[in-house]
Design an enzyme around this catalytic site. Structure first.
Site, PDB file in Angstrom:
ATOM      1  N   ASP A   1       4.464   2.552   8.202  1.00  0.00           N
ATOM      2  CA  ASP A   1       4.003   3.645   7.345  1.00  0.00           C
ATOM      3  C   ASP A   1       2.785   4.326   7.982  1.00  0.00           C
ATOM      4  O   ASP A   1       1.853   3.639   8.415  1.00  0.00           O
ATOM      5  CB  ASP A   1       3.639   3.045   5.970  1.00  0.00           C
ATOM      6  CG  ASP A   1       3.395   4.091   4.900  1.00  0.00           C
ATOM      7  OD1 ASP A   1       4.008   5.173   4.975  1.00  0.00           O
ATOM      8  OD2 ASP A   1       2.606   3.817   3.972  1.00  0.00           O
ATOM      9  N   HIS A   2       2.791   5.633   8.053  1.00  0.00           N
ATOM     10  CA  HIS A   2       1.642   6.401   8.578  1.00  0.00           C
ATOM     11  C   HIS A   2       1.124   5.887   9.923  1.00  0.00           C
ATOM     12  O   HIS A   2      -0.084   5.681  10.086  1.00  0.00           O
ATOM     13  CB  HIS A   2       0.497   6.429   7.560  1.00  0.00           C
ATOM     14  CG  HIS A   2       0.832   7.206   6.332  1.00  0.00           C
ATOM     15  ND1 HIS A   2       0.939   8.580   6.317  1.00  0.00           N
ATOM     16  CD2 HIS A   2       1.117   6.800   5.063  1.00  0.00           C
ATOM     17  CE1 HIS A   2       1.261   8.988   5.103  1.00  0.00           C
ATOM     18  NE2 HIS A   2       1.387   7.926   4.327  1.00  0.00           N
TER      19      HIS A   2
ATOM     20  N   ALA B   1       2.203   2.524  -3.279  1.00  0.00           N
ATOM     21  CA  ALA B   1       1.234   1.558  -2.746  1.00  0.00           C
ATOM     22  C   ALA B   1       0.186   1.193  -3.797  1.00  0.00           C
ATOM     23  O   ALA B   1       0.075   0.048  -4.230  1.00  0.00           O
ATOM     24  CB  ALA B   1       0.553   2.118  -1.493  1.00  0.00           C
TER      25      ALA B   1
HETATM   26  P1  13P Z   1       0.321   5.838  -3.422  1.00  0.00           P
HETATM   27  O1  13P Z   1      -0.769   4.909  -2.987  1.00  0.00           O
HETATM   28  O2  13P Z   1      -0.163   7.026  -4.161  1.00  0.00           O
HETATM   29  O3  13P Z   1       1.400   5.093  -4.132  1.00  0.00           O
HETATM   30  O4  13P Z   1       0.988   6.409  -2.069  1.00  0.00           O
HETATM   31  C1  13P Z   1       1.779   5.546  -1.287  1.00  0.00           C
HETATM   32  C2  13P Z   1       2.197   6.154   0.011  1.00  0.00           C
HETATM   33  O5  13P Z   1       2.426   7.336   0.144  1.00  0.00           O
HETATM   34  C3  13P Z   1       2.376   5.234   1.155  1.00  0.00           C
HETATM   35  O6  13P Z   1       2.707   5.908   2.315  1.00  0.00           O
HETATM   36 ZN    ZN Z   2       1.947   7.950   2.375  1.00  0.00          ZN
END
Ligand code: 13P
Ligand code: ZN
Ligand code: NA
Length: 283
Positions: free
Chosen positions: A81-82, A231
Site C-alpha cells: 500500500d502506498h 485502515a
Molecule cells: P483510512 O485510514 O481512511 O481508512 O484510509 C485507508 C487507506 O486509504 C489505505 O491506503
Molecule cells: Zn490510501
C-alpha cells in the site's frame, strides 16, 4: 501462495461488489482479517504500508499471510500500500508479494506515468498486479501526509490517458475522501467518479474509506469502485478495546488476554466492512 489482485478485482467488477482491503500490522491483525474472511466467504486484501513492512518485517508478513491462506484454504492477497520506491517494490515482489501500489501521485503527470510504467513492466513479468493513483487524497496514512491545500481530485480525461500509457491493473481515484477520520462528513464527487468510469474500464480503487458513510461507499461501488481501503477504523477499534481492557484490568500483563478483546473489536469492523462492500459469499 499469495495471489495478485488482478482476478479478484476483475471478479468484483463483473459481479458489482468491491473487495475490502484492510491495513494489517502484526500477527493478530492478519489472523482477524483471515478468519473473518473465511467465515463470511469474502475475498479480502491484506495491505501494508512501507512503515508496516519495516515494523513487522517482509519475510514475517509473507509467512504469516501464507500460513493464514493455508489454514483457511482461501485465496489471500498481500498488497503493498502506498509504496513509492521502485527498488523497494522489486525486493518485496521478489519476496513473494504479488500486488503493489506505486504511489507517484505527488509527482507531475509525466513523471507519475514514467515511474508507474516502469513498475508495471517489472511487476507484470513477475505475475504481480499494479495499482497507481492519479489526483491526490488529503489526510495522513502512516508517513504519508498530504495537507488539504495539496490534495486534488482526479481529472477523468487525464485518467484515461494515464491508464492507457501505464498499463496498470487498477486505478486509485481522488473524489473527495481523505486518509484518517473526518471532522465533517466527506462530500464525495459522484459525478466525477461516473465521468472517470466512462473513460476508464479497469477496476477503480477508493482510498480513505474510514469514516465514509456506508451509503456513500455503496454508491461508489455502483459507479465502478472495486476495492475499498480501510485502515484507521481498524486501528481505533483495536486500540480502544485494548485501552478499555487494560483500564479495567490494571494488573493484566498477558498479551493472550489483553489482545483478545482487541481482536474481537477489530473483527466487528472487518465484518461490517465486508457487508458494506457486498463481498460476503463471493469467494
Ligand atoms: P483510512 O485510514 O481512511 O481508512 O484510509 C485507508 C487507506 O486509504 C489505505 O491506503
Ligand atoms: Zn490510501
Ligand atoms: Na478516511
Amino acid at each position: 501462495y499469495l495471489i495478485s489482485s488482478h482476478e479478484m478485482l476483475k471478479d468484483a467488477q463483473r459481479r458489482g461488489y468491491a473487495v475490502p482491503a484492510f491495513n494489517i500490522h502484526n500477527l493478530e491483525t492478519v489472523q482477524v482479517v483471515a478468519r473473518t474472511a473465511a467465515r463470511m466467504g469474502s475475498p479480502v486484501i491484506l495491505a501494508g504500508t512501507p512503515g508496516t513492512y519495516r515494523h513487522a518485517g517482509v519475510e514475517y508478513l509473507v509467512s504469516i499471510c501464507q500460513a493464514a491462506a493455508q489454514q483457511y484454504r482461501i485465496p489471500l492477497v498481500l498488497h503493498l500500500d502506498h509504496h513509492e520506491d521502485e527498488q523497494d517494490i522489486r525486493r518485496k515482489v521478489e519476496a513473494g508479494i504479488h500486488s503493489a501500489m506505486i504511489d507517484a501521485s505527488h509527482c507531475p503527470f509525466e513523471e507519475n506515468i514514467a515511474k508507474v510504467r516502469s513498475v508495471v513492466t517489472f511487476c507484470h513479468r513477475m505475475g504481480a498486479s499494479v495499482e497507481a493513483e492519479l489526483g491526490q487524497l488529503g489526510g495522513q496514512e502512516d508517513d504519508l501526509v498530504v495537507d488539504a491545500g495539496h490534495a486534488h481530485l482526479t481529472d477523468p480525461l487525464k485518467a484515461a490517458e494515464f491508464v492507457l500509457r501505464t498499463g496498470i491493473d487498477s486505478l486509485a481515484v481522488a473524489i473527495g475522501t481523505a486518509h484518517g477520520l473526518y471532522k465533517e462528513e466527506p462530500r464525495l464527487d459522484f459525478a466525477r467518479l461516473a465521468a472517470i468510469r466512462q473513460q476508464v474500464d479497469i477496476p477503480l480503487v477508493l482510498h480513505g474509506a474510514s469514516g465514509v458513510p456506508e451509503a456513500d461507499v455503496r454508491r461508489c461501488i455502483g459507479l465502478g469502485i472495486c476495492k475499498v481501503n480501510v485502515a484507521t477504523e481498524l486501528k481505533i477499534a483495536f486500540a480502544d478495546a485494548m485501552k478499555a481492557f487494560l483500564g479495567s484490568h490494571p494488573d493484566a500483563s498477558d498479551p493472550r488476554q489483553y489482545l483478545v478483546p482487541a481482536m474481537a473489536a477489530m473483527e466487528e469492523v472487518v465484518a461490517a466492512k465486508i457487508c458494506m462492500c457486498m463481498s460476503d459469499g463471493k469467494l
